[in-house]
Design a protein around this motif. Structure first.
Motif, PDB file in Angstrom:
ATOM      1  N   GLY A 150      54.804  44.663 -49.503  1.00  0.00           N
ATOM      2  CA  GLY A 150      54.017  45.480 -48.595  1.00  0.00           C
ATOM      3  C   GLY A 150      54.754  46.620 -47.939  1.00  0.00           C
ATOM      4  N   HIS A 282      51.405  39.780 -48.070  1.00  0.00           N
ATOM      5  CA  HIS A 282      51.502  41.212 -48.343  1.00  0.00           C
ATOM      6  C   HIS A 282      51.145  42.019 -47.094  1.00  0.00           C
ATOM      7  CE1 HIS A 282      51.232  44.925 -50.682  1.00  0.00           C
ATOM      8  NE2 HIS A 282      50.012  45.133 -50.199  1.00  0.00           N
ATOM      9  N   TYR A 284      49.659  44.828 -45.828  1.00  0.00           N
ATOM     10  CA  TYR A 284      48.762  45.757 -46.522  1.00  0.00           C
ATOM     11  C   TYR A 284      48.234  46.901 -45.662  1.00  0.00           C
ATOM     12  CZ  TYR A 284      44.125  44.607 -44.589  1.00  0.00           C
ATOM     13  OH  TYR A 284      43.021  44.491 -43.785  1.00  0.00           O
TER      14      TYR A 284
END
Length: 340
Positions: A150, A282, A284
């Motif tokens: 990420g 992640h 994001y």
């Protein structure tokens, strides 16, 4: 005699701070002595060291090459090269989508990290020179675990580093993660606790009550969808502690899928055949209120594969569309707020 012209990345700092970078092996007493004797001058005049440098200022060092070389030390800055996934870039900052498996910062074993790849990228692009590296080094301003993918923010300039450091320190930047966790979660929640790190094992424990040397943590999450045994979560990291999301969710019996350190071994084993070797976590989305900017980065291929295998791709795409302003937030999950 050596002369250095102050550029934008050096401007704004005290003269003695600049000299400490230029002559990094010298004791402070040395360059203060050189300032008193006018062996180091600023714009041709005697200086004390507490002056604020301006772009275009001229610094002259009346030192022998041997003396300069001795106190400048090894000026070679490590760099590495690979194709970086750039989410956003301007003259001061860059937002990079870090892949799982890459270190955020340098390690003792010499493994290249995102910092070295960033320096290599900026050198190759021409946004940085070898001379500038003597007194300024671009760096990342937030860390992700090696196997967490990420967005990572980095400062290309002194102004960029100062801006990012301020918003991370003040927690005015909002960080959102996507993860897959064991179990069914149907309501959003804001959970609190205390985190204690064992330096020997590099593992943390989370408790509901404060214990010696523990740090307060806050984590907010919102379920995007579930299939009865796995839930796709959006997590907002309100305090940035070591392994916080992984340990905090594990402490409420919803460990991350694939997490070998805090996860459920039997649960994880069901996904080894799919290639899952690390936590599916992640970073994001980043929101910077000061500039009105929002950045998003799609999950990696393996993460998305598992999402589709668990039939949660519709929930995933609906969430991305909301973040791009293509769909109104339906507030799925209610407004329950628990404290742990």
């Amino acid at each position: 005699m050596k002369e250095f012209i102050i550029e934008e990345n050096e401007a704004g700092q005290r003269f003695d701070k600049y000299l400490a970078k230029l002559l990094r092996e010298a004791p402070k007493s040395f360059f203060y002595k050189m300032l008193r004797k006018k062996n180091i001058t600023l714009n041709g005049k005697k200086a004390t060291g507490n002056e604020k440098l301006q772009k275009g200022d001229a610094v002259k060092l009346f030192l022998s090459d041997e003396t300069f070389g001795k106190f400048a030390g090894n000026t070679q800055v490590e760099r590495a090269y690979c194709q970086l996934d750039i989410i956003y870039e301007d003259k001061d900052i860059v937002v990079i989508n870090k892949p799982a498996g890459m270190l955020s910062q340098p390690a003792d074993d010499g493994t290249p990290s995102l910092v070295e790849y960033l320096i290599g990228y900026l050198l190759q692009k021409g946004d940085l020179t070898e001379e500038q590296l003597q007194t300024f080094r671009p760096s990342v301003c937030n860390r992700l675990d090696r196997n967490t993918s990420g967005m990572v923010c980095a400062g290309k300039s002194l102004a960029g580093l100062q801006f990012l450091s301020e918003i991370f320190h003040d927690r005015t930047l909002h960080k959102y993660y996507l993860c897959l966790v064991k179990g069914k979660i149907e309501k959003k929640s804001h959970i609190k606790g205390w985190l204690h790190k064992d330096q020997k094992t590099n593992k943390v424990t989370v408790s509901r009550e404060k214990i010696p040397d523990s740090l307060a943590i806050e984590t907010s999450y919102r379920p995007l969808g579930n299939n009865g045994r796995v839930t796709l979560l959006e997590v907002e990291l309100l305090t940035g502690r070591t392994h916080q999301i992984r340990a905090h969710l594990s402490s409420i019996e919803h460990p991350l899928l694939g997490d070998g350190k805090y996860g459920d071994r039997e649960f994880n084993r069901q996904y080894t055949g799919e290639g899952v070797k690390y936590q599916l976590l992640h970073a994001y989305k980043l929101v910077i209120p000061q500039t009105g900017q929002t950045f998003t980065a799609p999950v990696p291929e393996l993460f998305y594969h598992i999402i589709t295998e668990e039939h949660l791709e519709e929930a995933y795409h609906e969430n991305l569309e909301r973040n791009m302003g293509l769909r109104q937030d339906d507030h799925t999950g209610g407004d329950c707020c628990d404290t742990h």
